[in-house]
Each structure stands twice: as C-alpha cells, then as structure tokens.
Design a protein around this motif. Structure first.
Motif, PDB file in Angstrom:
ATOM      1  N   ILE A 172      26.935 -10.662  -3.239  1.00 59.96           N
ATOM      2  CA  ILE A 172      26.546 -10.517  -4.615  1.00 59.96           C
ATOM      3  C   ILE A 172      25.027 -10.627  -4.695  1.00 59.96           C
ATOM      4  N   LEU A 173      24.563 -11.586  -3.943  1.00 58.47           N
ATOM      5  CA  LEU A 173      23.143 -11.761  -3.944  1.00 58.47           C
ATOM      6  C   LEU A 173      22.421 -10.607  -3.311  1.00 58.47           C
ATOM      7  N   ALA A 174      23.138  -9.998  -2.317  1.00 66.27           N
ATOM      8  CA  ALA A 174      22.606  -8.914  -1.648  1.00 66.27           C
ATOM      9  C   ALA A 174      22.823  -7.613  -2.276  1.00 66.27           C
ATOM     10  N   ASN A 175      23.650  -7.615  -3.311  1.00 63.60           N
ATOM     11  CA  ASN A 175      24.037  -6.423  -4.049  1.00 63.60           C
ATOM     12  C   ASN A 175      24.451  -5.311  -3.194  1.00 63.60           C
ATOM     13  N   VAL A 176      25.296  -5.611  -2.461  1.00 66.24           N
ATOM     14  CA  VAL A 176      25.873  -4.615  -1.594  1.00 66.24           C
ATOM     15  C   VAL A 176      26.818  -3.695  -2.290  1.00 66.24           C
ATOM     16  N   GLY A 177      26.906  -3.002  -2.889  1.00 67.94           N
ATOM     17  CA  GLY A 177      27.895  -2.099  -3.501  1.00 67.94           C
ATOM     18  C   GLY A 177      29.153  -2.756  -4.016  1.00 67.94           C
ATOM     19  N   ALA A 178      29.538  -2.020  -5.013  1.00 67.46           N
ATOM     20  CA  ALA A 178      30.801  -2.521  -5.646  1.00 67.46           C
ATOM     21  C   ALA A 178      31.996  -2.472  -4.738  1.00 67.46           C
ATOM     22  N   GLU A 179      31.884  -1.375  -3.883  1.00 72.58           N
ATOM     23  CA  GLU A 179      33.048  -1.235  -3.007  1.00 72.58           C
ATOM     24  C   GLU A 179      33.224  -2.430  -2.082  1.00 72.58           C
ATOM     25  N   LYS A 180      32.059  -2.792  -1.613  1.00 74.45           N
ATOM     26  CA  LYS A 180      32.134  -3.926  -0.730  1.00 74.45           C
ATOM     27  C   LYS A 180      32.549  -5.215  -1.333  1.00 74.45           C
ATOM     28  N   LEU A 181      32.013  -5.332  -2.613  1.00 77.46           N
ATOM     29  CA  LEU A 181      32.414  -6.528  -3.371  1.00 77.46           C
ATOM     30  C   LEU A 181      33.886  -6.557  -3.702  1.00 77.46           C
ATOM     31  N   GLN A 182      34.281  -5.385  -4.109  1.00 76.95           N
ATOM     32  CA  GLN A 182      35.738  -5.234  -4.426  1.00 76.95           C
ATOM     33  C   GLN A 182      36.633  -5.630  -3.248  1.00 76.95           C
ATOM     34  N   GLU A 183      36.123  -5.133  -2.084  1.00 77.70           N
ATOM     35  CA  GLU A 183      36.882  -5.458  -0.876  1.00 77.70           C
ATOM     36  C   GLU A 183      36.928  -6.947  -0.612  1.00 77.70           C
ATOM     37  N   ARG A 184      35.674  -7.546  -0.859  1.00 77.25           N
ATOM     38  CA  ARG A 184      35.608  -8.975  -0.625  1.00 77.25           C
ATOM     39  C   ARG A 184      36.468  -9.781  -1.539  1.00 77.25           C
TER      40      ARG A 184
END
Lengths: 689, 174
Positions: A172-184
């Motif tokens: 989140i802090l790294a703002n890695v894409g939503a996809e990645k966040l979603q996956e997480r």
C-alpha cells in the motif's frame, strides 16, 4: 394298685408327682426345642448374617467401583482412575472374605458357585476397565497432538497472515497496483478463512469432546477440506518461499488434523465400545452379585423363618402342654380332693355317730358298772361258799385216794388167789384125765366079763337044750344048767351095772373136766378182770391224787378269783366314775367331730358345735384317762387291766381285808399261780364299751 | 267075752300038745320061741361063707366042727329090716325035716339074742289069731304068754323047708 387303699399323703404325692412329671417332660421338650432354635439362630448369626454383610459390602464396593469407573470412563481423569483403583482391593478383600465364609459355612454351599461366577465376571470387568484406561491414554495423546497441531497451525497461519498484512502494508505504501493489492487482500482473507476453519475445527473438537457428539465435529471437519481448498487457492499466488513453506506446513498440519480427527473419532468410538463392554460386564457382575445377595437374603430369611417357626412351635406346644397339665392338675386335684373328702365325710359321719353312741354308752356303762360291783360282792360270797365246799371235796378225795390204794392191794391179792386157783384147776384136770383112762381100762375088763357071761349063758342054754333032749335023765342037769345060766346072767347083769356105773363115772368125770375147764376159764377171766380192776384201781388212785391236786389248784384259783372279784368290785366303781369322764370326753369328741365335719364338708354344723362346746375334763387322773381311752384298742385294754390291778391293793382298806382272807384250804402252788387277767377276762367286761 | 272064753277053752284042748320046753330068742325087738327039741346047739356068731344062687334069706354056710350047715337069716325071712350083728347075736342050730326014720337036716338061724329055755304050760298057750284069709300064719304054732309077754311059738319046719335046705346043702357039698 388300688387307689382307694392309699393314704392321703400318697394320693397327694401321686397327684403332684404326676403333675411335676408332666411339667418336667414339657420343660425338657421346651429346652430341646430351644436348643434347636439356638442352633438355627447360631447358623444365622455365624453364617447367613456375615455372608449377607460381606455380600452387601461387596455390592457396595462394587457399586462404588462401577461408579468410579463410570466417572473415569466419561472423564478419563487420572484422579478418577486412582479412585477407581483404590476401590478394587476392597472389592477383592470382600470377595476373599466371602470365599472364606463359604468354605467354612455349612448352609452356603450354593454360594461358592455364585462367588466363582462373580469372580469371573469381576475379572472381565477389570479387563474392560483397563481397556478403557488404555483407550483413554490414546485419546489423551491424540488430544495432545491435536492441540499441538492446531496451535502450530494457528501460529503458522498467524505468521502467514502477519506476513501478508506486513506485505500489504508495504504494497500500500508502495502503491503497487490494485491488482497486486487485490491479490494480497485475497490472500489475507483466505488465510483468515483458513484460520477460522482451524479454530472452528478446534472449537468443534472440544465441544464434541465435551458433548460426546461427534456428528457436530464431523461437520466441522468438512471445513478442514474447505481450508485445504483455500490453501490450494492461495498457493499459486504465493510467491515467497517461506510463505509457500508455511502454506505447505499448514496444509500438512491440516491433513494431520484430519487424521487426528479420524483417530479421535475412532478412539471415542472405541471408548464408547469399551464403556459399553464394561457396563455390560459390570451389569453381569452386578447381576451375579444381586443373585448372591438374593441368595444370601433367602438363606437368612429361611433360617430366620426356621428359627421363628421352631420357636413358634415350641411356644405353641408349651402353651398347649401347659393347658393340658393345668386341666390334668385341676382334674387330679378335684379327684384327689373328692376322694379324700368322700372318705373324710364318711369317717366324720361315722365319728359323729360313734361319738353319740359313746355318749349314750357311757351312761349305760355307769349303770352296768354299779350292777357289776354288786355282782362282784355276791360273787365273793359265793366264792367263799365254794371254797368251803372245795375243802370238803378235797378231804373226801383224799380218802378216796387212800381207799383206792387199799382196793388196789386187795385186787392184787385177789388176782394172786385166782391165779393159784387156776393152777389147782389144771392139776385137777390132769387128775380127771387119769380117772378117765382108768375108767377106760375098767370098761375093757368089764367087756371081757360081759363076753364071758355071754359065752357062759350060751353054754348054759346049750346045756339046757341037751338036758331037754336027755328028757327025764337030764332033769338034774337042766337044773344045773339053769343055775349056771342064772349065774351067767347075774354076772352079766353085774358087769352091765358096773359098766353103767363106770360109764356114769366117766361121763361125770368128763362133765367134771368140762366144768373144771370152764372154771379154769372163769378163773382166768377172774384173773384178767382182777388185773383190769387192779389197773382201774391204780388209775383211780392216780386220778384221785391228781383230783386232789386239781382241787388244791381249784382252791388256789378260787382264792385268786376271790381276790380278783374284790378287785372287780373296785374296778367297777372306778369304771362308774370313769364312765362319767367318758361322757365328758364324748361331748368333747362330738364337738371335735363337728369341727372336723365343718372342715371337711364346709357345711355349717354350728348349732352342734355350739351345743357341744369343748369341755375341759374335770381333774382327769392318768388312770382315768386310760380308762376313758381304753376301748380304742385291745392292747390298751390289757394296759388298763394291769393298771387297775396294780392300783387296786391300796384302794380300799375294807376290800383289802376281804382280799386278804381267802379260804386257806390248800396253799396255792407256785406253778398254778395264774394271772388274774387269765382267769377273769376283763376284755369281755369291757367289750360293751 | 263069754264067747271068747269058750273059744279059748275049746282051743286049750287042741293046744295041749304044744306045752313043753321052748328056747326063746329075740328078733327085731320081738321074742319068739322054738321047741327046744328042735334045737341042736347054740353057738356064737361064726364067719358065714356066702353061697351063690340061693334065696336072699340064705346067708350062706358055716363050718360047725367039720360039718357044713346052711344059715338062714330070720330077719330077711320075716321081712324085717336088716341089722348089724352085735355081741349077743347067735346062731341057733336047729334040726328040720325030722321024721321017725330020718334025723333031718341041721340049719343055723341067725337071731339077735337067745333068752332062755322056758317051760311053757298048756294054759299059757293061745292059738294064732286070724289076721285074714290072705295072710298065711301056719308057721306060728301059737302064742305063749310068758312073764306077761306074748311070744310067738314058731314051727321051724314050716319056716325052713327041708327041700330048700337040702338043695343048699347039696350045693354047698358040691
């Protein structure tokens, strides 16, 4: 044995003896029965009751064991196991006690098989109990594994989640894409779901364990499959090796949990089975125990019943016996009393009559005693006359005796003379016989003469015939012949006469012989008679002597009689006074009889009793007492008479004078001195009493 | 009585020849007499020899001094009862069948006793009384009254027939 001949004492003794004998027999019977009861009750107290107690204790212990085992079966607690195991030795102890009792006891034979059966079932039960313990041990291990597994699982999952969350935060802090966040987020959610599944499974496991309901738990185990699916879902998206390892770890744990769950399920099933088996064994054992208890109870109750029935029969017999004895006692008592009372009543009636008669008789005795006294004095006078006559008789008898003696002498002389005459007669007989022989001789001579005369006669006749023939020449011859013939005839005549004479003398001498024989007989007879006369005279002499002695004795007896008659007179006077005493005694007797009658019959003869009140005998001397009581028996009479005899000489001086002057013709001989009682029968005098 | 005396007187004449001496004897309590001239001898009783086939009154024969003479028992002849011989019994030897030229035969007669030789006067002799026609009394010479006793005087020739005696004698001799 004739009952009526028994004395009262014997009757009562027999009656009471019979009762006592019956009582004694009853007592013996009761004692024997009691001993039997005691033996039975001893059996109860020594065998049945301890058996019952031990069986009860055993049942109690076994029940405790079962309870503890049950608790242990449900909890599997160590303490519970310890409690359970604590009970086992006590059960065994009681069992051993029961066995010992059974082997010792006489009445508990059947119990040994029951005890064996129980032993068998008990061993089975213990085995099931140990099985349960084993099952529980396994279960505990499973539980532990389960807890460990779940804890590791949960820790691992938490680790995973924390990692993810940390990654998420980084991303989140790294703002890695939503996809990645979603996956997480998906990963985190899935992981949380897995955690929930594990936790729920754990929860369900414990709930199921607590509730013993594994259906619920089975439902929850399906969640583990879901968790495995979730793991499979997140696995591909997990890139980090550690996390993959973690997931792998979780997966393996969950598979282990599944296995554990399966095992636990199986373990619980086996626990259930074990519990059921134990319960069954326990039930079996308890049933056996129940049987034993029933048996023990039945034995106890049987024995008790026996004891009670024995006691009951004993008491019944005792009561019955007592009743019979009571009835017999009453009957016997009534019988004895009746018999005694009948006899006594009869006796009392007789006594009463007798007393009356005695009273009247005493009056008669009084009068008769007076007449007796008069008679006695008359008798004394007559006795004196008799005595004088006896003196005369005695002198005459003596003279008789003397005359008899001289007659005896004369008779002896006569006899001698007669014997002498007899001898002379015999001499005369001989002379007569001689005469007869001489006469016979003479007779022969005369016959010869007669024959000569006959011949001469014939010759003379012939001469006469011849003279006649001679005619005238023979005339002178004829004369001669005639003369011769006349001579012959004369001689024949003389011979004939002589013969006649001689025959006459022979006849007469024969008569003389006959007569002399008769005379000899007569003389012999005279001799015999004289001998008899001699003997008779001797006897007369002896008899006269004896008579003389007898008269002397009679004389002395008369003297005694005289004495006794005097005594009689005195005795009669005494009896007159005694009869008065007797009368008073008779009154007393009557009153006594009345009392006795009252005592025996109970009837009130008070009028008699009052009438004949007991009177004291007025100054009774001992002698009077004896006279009054004399008629009771014969020997008493003798006492009386001797008593009177002893007392008499000092009674009356006048009488004494009379007594001391018996006619002294012949002094009484010592051998003929008789007792006055023998001569004067006082018994007959007193017979009217 | 007068007629009887007359008869006696008439008989005295006829009986005068019967007077003389007679030997009297006893037989059966009675006294008989036989003429003394018929008597030969008197002897005492001798043993008598019996002779067979003679009348019963013939007792037999005796030996009289060498002479055998027959003996007649007068008791039997007179049909008197038999009697034993006594010391007085005698045999009177008589001569029967005596005629002028024959001495006759000697015969003994047995009598109870001889009495005497008595002299019988004619006056004392009575004729034999008639006892009836049927009775023969011709052997009695007469009845002599001697010393107040009547005695039959026997005709001994009639009692003992000579023939009978002779027969006996011849028999005895034979």
């Amino acid at each position: 044995m004739n009952f009526s001949s028994l004395t009262i004492g014997k009757r009562i003794l027999i009656g009471f003896g019979f009762q006592l004998l019956l009582m004694f027999l009853l007592g013996i019977f009761a004692v024997v029965e009691m001993q039997k009861s005691t033996r039975l009750s001893n059996e109860v107290s020594d065998e049945s009751v301890p058996f019952n107690q031990a069986a009860g204790a055993l049942a109690l212990n076994f029940s405790e064991l079962r309870l503890n085992a049950r608790v242990f079966g449900t909890t599997g607690n160590e303490n519970d196991w310890k409690f359970t195991m604590d009970v086992v030795p006590r059960v065994e102890e009681n069992l051993a006690k029961l066995k010992e009792l059974t082997t010792k006891a006489k009445t508990l034979k059947e119990a040994s098989s029951l005890i064996q059966e129980f032993d068998l079932t008990f061993q089975t039960y213990l085995k099931t109990l140990r099985d349960t313990a084993e099952v529980w041990a396994q279960l505990k291990k499973i539980n532990q594994d389960f807890v460990e597994n779940t804890s590791d699982s949960v820790k691992t999952i938490y680790d995973y989640i924390h990692e993810m969350e940390a990654e998420l935060n980084k991303e989140i802090l790294a703002n890695v894409g939503a996809e990645k966040l979603q996956e997480r987020v998906l990963k985190i959610t899935k992981a949380n779901l897995i955690l929930d599944a594990v936790n729920e499974t754990k929860q369900a496991f414990f709930i199921a364990q607590a509730q013993r309901d594994f259906s619920l738990y089975e439902k929850e185990t399906k969640k583990l499959n879901e968790a495995l699916n979730l793991i499979a879902e997140i696995k591909p998206i997990t890139r980090q090796a550690i996390n993959q390892q973690r997931l792998q770890n979780i997966e393996s744990k969950i598979i282990g949990l599944q296995n554990l769950s399966k095992k636990c399920l199986e373990g619980f099933q086996s626990l259930n089975q074990s519990n059921q088996a134990r319960a069954k064994a326990g039930e079996d054992a308890f049933r056996v125990l129940q049987k034993m208890l029933d048996y023990s109870n039945s034995i106890s109750s049987d024995s008790s019943q026996k004891v009670s029935s024995s006691l009951e029969s004993t008491s019944r017999v005792s009561v019955f016996g007592m009743l019979i004895i009571l009835i017999l006692a009453i009957i016997g008592a009534l019988w004895i009393i009746r018999s005694i009372v009948t006899v006594l009543t009869h006796a009392v009636e007789n006594l009463s009559e007798g007393a009356e008669q005695v009273a009247s008789a005493s009056v008669q005795i009084s009068s008769s005693s007076q007449s007796l006294a008069e008679g006695a004095s008359e008798q004394a006078a007559s006795l004196e006359e008799t005595s004088a006559s006896l003196e005369q008789i005695s002198s005459m008898t003596k003279r008789n005796a003397e005359n008899a003696l001289s007659a005896k002498d004369l008779a002896a002389q006569t006899r001698a003379a007669a014997e002498h005459g007899s001898e002379n007669m015999q001499a005369m007989n001989r002379a007569m016989a001689d005469i007869q022989t001489s006469s016979d001789n003479i007779s022969k001579i005369i016959k010869t003469i007669d024959e000569i005369a006959f011949q001469t006669n014939i010759l003379a006749l012939n001469a006469a015939v011849e003279a006649a023939r001679a005619g005238e020449a023979g005339m002178g011859f004829a004369v001669v012949a005639d003369e011769v013939r006349a001579l012959a005839q004369r001689s024949a005549q003389a011979a004939k006469e002589t013969a006649e004479r001689i025959e006459d003398s022979i006849r007469k001498s024969a008569i003389g012989v006959e007569l002399s024989a008769k005379v000899a007989d007569s003389l012999q007879e005279i001799v015999n008679k004289v001998r008899q006369v001699d003997e008779l005279v001797a006897e007369i002499a002896t008899a006269s002597r004896e008579q003389s002695q007898g008269i002397e004795q009679v004389n002395s007896a008369v003297t005694q009689m005289d004495k006794v008659t005097q005594q009689n007179a005195a005795a009669a006077e005494q009896s007159a006074s005694a009869s008065e005493q007797l009368s008073a005694q008779a009154q007393n007797l009557r009153s006594l009889v009345a009392e006795l009658q009252q005592l025996v019959t109970g009837a009130s003869h008070s009028h008699k009793s009052q009438f004949f009140t007991r009177q004291p005998v007025s100054s009774p001397t001992p002698k009077d007492q004896i006279i009054v009581s004399a008629p009771k028996s014969d020997h008493r009479k003798d006492h009386l008479s001797t008593n009177i005899h002893k007392q008499l000489p000092s009674r009356d001086p006048k009488d004494k004078e009379n007594i001391s002057s018996p006619p002294k013709l012949h002094p009484p001989t010592a051998q003929k001195k008789k007792n006055p009682e023998e001569e004067i029968p006082l018994d007959e005098v007193f017979k009217d009493f | 009585m007068s007629t009887a005396t007359a008869t006696q007187e008439t008989n005295t004449q006829s009986l005068a020849h019967l007077a003389g001496k007679y030997l009297t004897f006893f037989l059966g309590g009675e006294t008989y007499g036989i003429p003394v001239l018929k008597v030969r001898e008197i002897i005492s009783l001798l043993p008598i020899t019996p002779v067979p086939q003679v009348p019963a009154y013939m007792k037999g024969v005796i030996n009289l001094r060498g002479k055998v003479i027959p003996v007649v028992d007068l008791r039997t002849k007179f049909q008197l009862p038999e009697a034993e011989a006594t010391g007085n019994t005698c045999i009177v030897v008589v001569q029967v069948g005596q005629t002028a030229h024959s001495q006759g035969k000697l015969v003994g007669i047995i009598v109870d006793a001889v009495e005497e030789v008595a002299n019988v006067n004619a006056a004392d002799i009575e004729p034999t009384p008639d006892f009836g026609t049927s009775l023969s009394v011709d052997y009695i010479l007469g009845m002599a009254k001697l010393k107040g006793v009547v005695k039959a005087l026997l005709d001994i020739d009639k009692i003992i027939s000579a023939e009978g005696v002779e027969a006996i004698s011849s028999q005895a001799a034979a």
